[in-house]
Write a protein that holds these residues in place. Structure first.
Motif, PDB file in Angstrom:
ATOM      1  N   VAL A  88       0.842  -1.190   0.000  1.00 19.20           N
ATOM      2  CA  VAL A  88       0.000   0.000   0.000  1.00 19.20           C
ATOM      3  C   VAL A  88       0.881   1.245   0.000  1.00 19.20           C
ATOM      4  O   VAL A  88       1.813   1.359   0.808  1.00 19.20           O
ATOM      5  N   VAL A  89       0.573   2.181  -0.910  1.00 17.03           N
ATOM      6  CA  VAL A  89       1.255   3.481  -0.972  1.00 17.03           C
ATOM      7  C   VAL A  89       0.227   4.561  -0.663  1.00 17.03           C
ATOM      8  O   VAL A  89      -0.882   4.537  -1.211  1.00 17.03           O
ATOM      9  N   ARG A  90       0.594   5.507   0.217  1.00 15.27           N
ATOM     10  CA  ARG A  90      -0.303   6.604   0.573  1.00 15.27           C
ATOM     11  C   ARG A  90       0.394   7.937   0.354  1.00 15.27           C
ATOM     12  O   ARG A  90       1.527   8.131   0.803  1.00 15.27           O
ATOM     13  N   LEU A  91      -0.304   8.838  -0.299  1.00 12.66           N
ATOM     14  CA  LEU A  91       0.135  10.221  -0.427  1.00 12.66           C
ATOM     15  C   LEU A  91      -0.748  11.059   0.489  1.00 12.66           C
ATOM     16  O   LEU A  91      -1.945  11.179   0.265  1.00 12.66           O
ATOM     17  N   LEU A  92      -0.162  11.638   1.546  1.00 12.24           N
ATOM     18  CA  LEU A  92      -0.887  12.454   2.511  1.00 12.24           C
ATOM     19  C   LEU A  92      -0.531  13.914   2.267  1.00 12.24           C
ATOM     20  O   LEU A  92       0.654  14.268   2.158  1.00 12.24           O
ATOM     21  N   ARG A  93      -1.553  14.761   2.186  1.00  8.30           N
ATOM     22  CA  ARG A  93      -1.299  16.169   1.885  1.00  8.30           C
ATOM     23  C   ARG A  93      -2.267  17.047   2.675  1.00  8.30           C
ATOM     24  O   ARG A  93      -3.450  16.754   2.791  1.00  8.30           O
ATOM     25  N   ALA A  94      -1.704  18.120   3.199  1.00 17.00           N
ATOM     26  CA  ALA A  94      -2.505  19.154   3.840  1.00 17.00           C
ATOM     27  C   ALA A  94      -2.551  20.397   2.975  1.00 17.00           C
ATOM     28  O   ALA A  94      -3.035  21.445   3.408  1.00 17.00           O
ATOM     29  N   VAL A  95      -2.027  20.307   1.762  1.00 17.96           N
ATOM     30  CA  VAL A  95      -2.016  21.416   0.811  1.00 17.96           C
ATOM     31  C   VAL A  95      -2.634  20.929  -0.492  1.00 17.96           C
ATOM     32  O   VAL A  95      -2.784  19.729  -0.726  1.00 17.96           O
ATOM     33  N   ASP A  96      -2.973  21.870  -1.363  1.00 15.06           N
ATOM     34  CA  ASP A  96      -3.548  21.523  -2.661  1.00 15.06           C
ATOM     35  C   ASP A  96      -2.448  21.089  -3.617  1.00 15.06           C
ATOM     36  O   ASP A  96      -1.378  21.701  -3.684  1.00 15.06           O
ATOM     37  N   VAL A  97      -2.728  20.029  -4.387  1.00 10.87           N
ATOM     38  CA  VAL A  97      -1.799  19.538  -5.403  1.00 10.87           C
ATOM     39  C   VAL A  97      -2.348  19.930  -6.766  1.00 10.87           C
ATOM     40  O   VAL A  97      -3.469  19.560  -7.125  1.00 10.87           O
ATOM     41  N   VAL A  98      -1.573  20.702  -7.521  1.00  9.94           N
ATOM     42  CA  VAL A  98      -1.987  21.130  -8.843  1.00  9.94           C
ATOM     43  C   VAL A  98      -1.789  20.011  -9.855  1.00  9.94           C
ATOM     44  O   VAL A  98      -2.625  19.736 -10.699  1.00  9.94           O
ATOM     45  N   ASP A  99      -0.675  19.324  -9.776  1.00  5.73           N
ATOM     46  CA  ASP A  99      -0.357  18.263 -10.724  1.00  5.73           C
ATOM     47  C   ASP A  99       0.606  17.304 -10.041  1.00  5.73           C
ATOM     48  O   ASP A  99       1.422  17.715  -9.211  1.00  5.73           O
ATOM     49  N   GLY A 100       0.514  16.025 -10.378  1.00  2.00           N
ATOM     50  CA  GLY A 100       1.421  15.077  -9.750  1.00  2.00           C
ATOM     51  C   GLY A 100       1.298  13.696 -10.353  1.00  2.00           C
ATOM     52  O   GLY A 100       0.264  13.321 -10.910  1.00  2.00           O
ATOM     53  N   THR A 101       2.381  12.906 -10.238  1.00  2.00           N
ATOM     54  CA  THR A 101       2.406  11.530 -10.726  1.00  2.00           C
ATOM     55  C   THR A 101       3.101  10.651  -9.702  1.00  2.00           C
ATOM     56  O   THR A 101       4.012  11.094  -8.986  1.00  2.00           O
ATOM     57  N   LEU A 102       2.666   9.379  -9.667  1.00  2.40           N
ATOM     58  CA  LEU A 102       3.290   8.362  -8.819  1.00  2.40           C
ATOM     59  C   LEU A 102       3.915   7.291  -9.709  1.00  2.40           C
ATOM     60  O   LEU A 102       3.289   6.842 -10.680  1.00  2.40           O
ATOM     61  N   LEU A 108      -0.875  13.630  14.257  1.00  4.91           N
ATOM     62  CA  LEU A 108      -0.345  14.614  15.190  1.00  4.91           C
ATOM     63  C   LEU A 108      -1.247  15.843  15.275  1.00  4.91           C
ATOM     64  O   LEU A 108      -0.794  16.992  15.314  1.00  4.91           O
ATOM     65  N   GLY A 109      -2.545  15.592  15.273  1.00  2.00           N
ATOM     66  CA  GLY A 109      -3.520  16.663  15.412  1.00  2.00           C
ATOM     67  C   GLY A 109      -3.779  17.449  14.142  1.00  2.00           C
ATOM     68  O   GLY A 109      -4.558  18.408  14.166  1.00  2.00           O
ATOM     69  N   ARG A 110      -3.185  17.043  13.006  1.00  2.00           N
ATOM     70  CA  ARG A 110      -3.386  17.778  11.768  1.00  2.00           C
ATOM     71  C   ARG A 110      -4.161  16.912  10.771  1.00  2.00           C
ATOM     72  O   ARG A 110      -3.895  15.714  10.647  1.00  2.00           O
ATOM     73  N   SER A 111      -5.093  17.504  10.048  1.00  2.00           N
ATOM     74  CA  SER A 111      -5.924  16.771   9.099  1.00  2.00           C
ATOM     75  C   SER A 111      -5.239  16.709   7.735  1.00  2.00           C
ATOM     76  O   SER A 111      -4.683  17.703   7.249  1.00  2.00           O
ATOM     77  N   TYR A 112      -5.271  15.524   7.136  1.00  2.00           N
ATOM     78  CA  TYR A 112      -4.676  15.301   5.823  1.00  2.00           C
ATOM     79  C   TYR A 112      -5.700  14.640   4.902  1.00  2.00           C
ATOM     80  O   TYR A 112      -6.540  13.846   5.357  1.00  2.00           O
ATOM     81  N   ARG A 113      -5.573  14.960   3.612  1.00  3.35           N
ATOM     82  CA  ARG A 113      -6.303  14.233   2.584  1.00  3.35           C
ATOM     83  C   ARG A 113      -5.383  13.135   2.053  1.00  3.35           C
ATOM     84  O   ARG A 113      -4.207  13.388   1.794  1.00  3.35           O
ATOM     85  N   VAL A 114      -5.912  11.913   1.914  1.00  3.85           N
ATOM     86  CA  VAL A 114      -5.083  10.759   1.576  1.00  3.85           C
ATOM     87  C   VAL A 114      -5.491  10.203   0.216  1.00  3.85           C
ATOM     88  O   VAL A 114      -6.682  10.021  -0.066  1.00  3.85           O
ATOM     89  N   LEU A 115      -4.510   9.924  -0.625  1.00  2.54           N
ATOM     90  CA  LEU A 115      -4.692   9.148  -1.844  1.00  2.54           C
ATOM     91  C   LEU A 115      -3.978   7.824  -1.637  1.00  2.54           C
ATOM     92  O   LEU A 115      -2.764   7.794  -1.430  1.00  2.54           O
ATOM     93  N   GLU A 116      -4.732   6.725  -1.663  1.00  4.91           N
ATOM     94  CA  GLU A 116      -4.167   5.404  -1.366  1.00  4.91           C
ATOM     95  C   GLU A 116      -4.227   4.526  -2.612  1.00  4.91           C
ATOM     96  O   GLU A 116      -5.259   4.429  -3.272  1.00  4.91           O
ATOM     97  N   ARG A 117      -3.108   3.885  -2.912  1.00  8.47           N
ATOM     98  CA  ARG A 117      -3.017   2.972  -4.059  1.00  8.47           C
ATOM     99  C   ARG A 117      -2.503   1.621  -3.556  1.00  8.47           C
ATOM    100  O   ARG A 117      -1.539   1.558  -2.787  1.00  8.47           O
ATOM    101  N   ARG A 118      -3.132   0.539  -4.024  1.00  7.05           N
ATOM    102  CA  ARG A 118      -2.831  -0.792  -3.501  1.00  7.05           C
ATOM    103  C   ARG A 118      -2.339  -1.719  -4.617  1.00  7.05           C
ATOM    104  O   ARG A 118      -2.792  -1.623  -5.767  1.00  7.05           O
TER     105      ARG A 118
END
Length: 553
Positions: A155-169, A193-203
């Motif tokens: 499982v790979v997870r990309l966690l971000r608390a900022v906006d992503v304009v463009d990206g590749t894995l 750690l008390g901060r909210s993240y948006r997660v993109l998960e790939r399996r």
């Protein structure tokens, strides 16, 4: 002709409408992930076919154990075999309020109700970093250790608390392992750690091919993120300047174990589940000598691909000829598992009356969930074969088609009765149209008789050409049963009550799959065909050695 076609089109349309209206309407429910960890959200998907407009799910029953973060709906139009079907999906994003096994109660949508579900909420994940980060990658593999050739989940997870304009894995890789993508990407929220993240998960499913250490290379992310200080809101977010970032996961290591000593099977099959089943074209308890029957064997596994499944071996029985088709294999995936399936069809032709026993079929496999050896079995079956029905001398030379057994009378629902009536009317119209066309071509049929299937079959048998004989027989069958032509020699033999001719068809079918098809000799098939196929009265004299026309007017 136009009037007949218009009537046929109208009846077909009505039949489709009634069939579509009779399709079962059920409210299905599923979870995108299960289990999850505390602090993470999960998506509940409700799906309903042919939903009326304005319906909304009643979600108040979820308030006890969940916080409802977001609800969205979409409708998808599908066309299956010319029929239109509307599917409405409601996606409910939930945040569990506590850990443990939580029940998602039945959800009502109009007059429909979804089945209950159980969601397992595990303790919070431990962060892999110290400090406050805006975007980062995680990777993990489970179970560890695992058996060689058993499915592991990477499982790979990309966690971000900022906006992503463009990206590749990038894709992971590993030596001595087969890696396959599992389902679609999953999106949810989590707290670290008390901060909210948006997660993109790939399996991914990982199948180690050798025992020892398994090393999965890092997955890299490259993209452009918006600086939180310049993101703003509304249109200003679209024109905010971004910065390029490059991230990579850590190297993930795991251990692959060899097969345990307790496993004594011929083929190593580690799986979550494995099922072996059979199906018959008709009951083997009512067989006659020389009458073929088809046995279908299916092997279905969770945690194995179709390529890993072995051939289903069966013991050859004296007195029964067996002709196998090419196996059908299929591999599918969901968000957690690879599903493999293998199907084998075998035509069985008993040669003589008597009692026969099909031995037990057993496949040994290793249950990776319980870590024990298990067996998938089909019990032994004993059945009686009776003598083939013999035709009287007066009936010699006439084919007796095997009529289907009349079904026991039963009460049909209204829509089934209407569909059956419309289908009968449609078939009657089509038969009348075909007969009218055939009558207009009667003279042409006689003039071109030398090019029909009988002459072709005679020539093929004389030349010992197995492929041409098969083509001629199937061409005759297509003319005899234009609405439902048999697609193989085995299927054709099942429609003929002549045991000798059926046996010859089975022998021809076997020769076509043999290593040397040229070894087949057609004289015996020709003799059975001349005796067993029905003659058609005709005013035109026939040559003494010509095969009679094979289909009636």
């Amino acid at each position: 002709t136009m009037r007949v076609l218009a009537t046929t089109l109208l009846l077909t349309t009505l039949l489709m409408v009634y069939t579509a209206g009779a399709r079962a309407e059920e409210l299905a429910s599923s979870l995108e992930r299960n289990p999850i960890h505390a602090g993470e959200s999960v998506r509940l998907v409700l799906e309903l076919r042919r939903a009326s407009g304005g319906l909304k799910p009643e979600l108040s029953a979820l308030d006890r154990d969940f916080e409802i973060l977001h609800v969205s709906a979409n409708t998808q139009i599908e066309f299956v075999q010319g029929l239109q079907s509307a599917i409405t999906r409601w996606i409910v994003e939930l945040a569990p309020k506590r850990e443990g096994r939580l029940e998602i109660p039945p959800i009502a949508v109009g007059r429909f109700t979804s089945p209950p579900l159980i969601l397992e909420v595990l303790p919070p994940r431990q962060p892999e970093f110290a400090g406050n980060r805006d975007i980062f990658l995680e990777a993990e593999i489970s179970p560890d250790p695992a058996y060689v050739q058993a499915q592991m989940r990477y499982v790979v997870r990309l966690l971000r608390a900022v906006d992503v304009v463009d990206g590749t894995l990038t894709e992971p890789s590993a030596r001595n392992a087969v890696i396959r993508r599992l389902g679609r990407d999953i999106s949810y929220t989590t707290t670290r750690l008390g901060r909210s993240y948006r997660v993109l998960e790939r399996r991914y499913a990982v199948f180690p091919q050798a025992s020892g250490e398994l090393v999965v290379t890092p997955v890299e992310f490259e993209g452009e993120v918006v600086d939180p200080g310049q993101a703003g809101t509304g249109l200003s977010r679209l024109f905010a300047r971004g910065k390029r970032v490059r991230l990579r996961t850590r190297v993930v290591r795991a251990t692959a174990l060899g097969p345990p000593a307790e496993f004594t099977g011929a083929t190593w099959l580690p799986a979550k589940s494995l099922l072996l089943s059979e199906e018959w074209s008709r009951s083997p308890d009512t067989l006659h000598a020389g009458e073929p029957v088809t046995r279908t064997l299916r092997l279905e596994a969770v945690g194995l691909s179709a390529e890993q499944l072995p051939e289903i071996t069966i013991t050859v029985i004296d007195g029964i000829k067996e002709y196998g088709d090419q196996p059908i294999t299929r591999t599918t995936t969901d968000t957690d598992w690879v599903h493999g399936a293998r199907e084998q069809r075998i035509a069985l032709v008993p040669g003589n009356p008597g009692t026969y026993t099909l031995p037990e079929i057993r496949i040994d496999w290793w249950d990776t969930e319980r870590n024990v050896a298990r067996q998938a079995t089909i019990p032994a079956r004993m059945f009686e074969v009776t003598a083939a029905a013999r035709a009287s001398d007066d009936d010699a030379g006439i084919v007796v088609l095997a009529d289907p057994q009349p079904a026991a009378p039963r009460l049909l629902p209204l829509w089934q009765g209407l569909c059956a009536l419309l289908l009968v009317l449609w078939l009657a119209t089509l038969v009348a149209w075909r007969r009218a066309r055939a009558a207009s071509r009667a003279g042409a049929d006689v003039a071109t008789q030398d090019a029909t299937a009988p002459v072709t079959l005679k020539r093929a048998c004389r030349d010992d050409d197995a492929s041409a004989a098969r083509a001629a027989l199937l061409a005759w069958a297509a003319e005899t049963w234009p609405q439902d032509p048999p697609g193989s020699l085995v299927a054709l033999a099942q429609r003929l009550a002549d045991a000798g001719l059926a046996a010859e068809l089975a022998e021809l079918d076997r020769a076509l799959y043999a290593r040397d098809p040229q070894a087949w000799q057609g004289q015996s098939l020709w003799r059975q065909a001349r005796r067993g196929l029905k003659r058609r009265p005709s005013a035109v004299p026939e040559k003494p050695d010509d095969l009679p026309v094979l289909y009636p007017r």
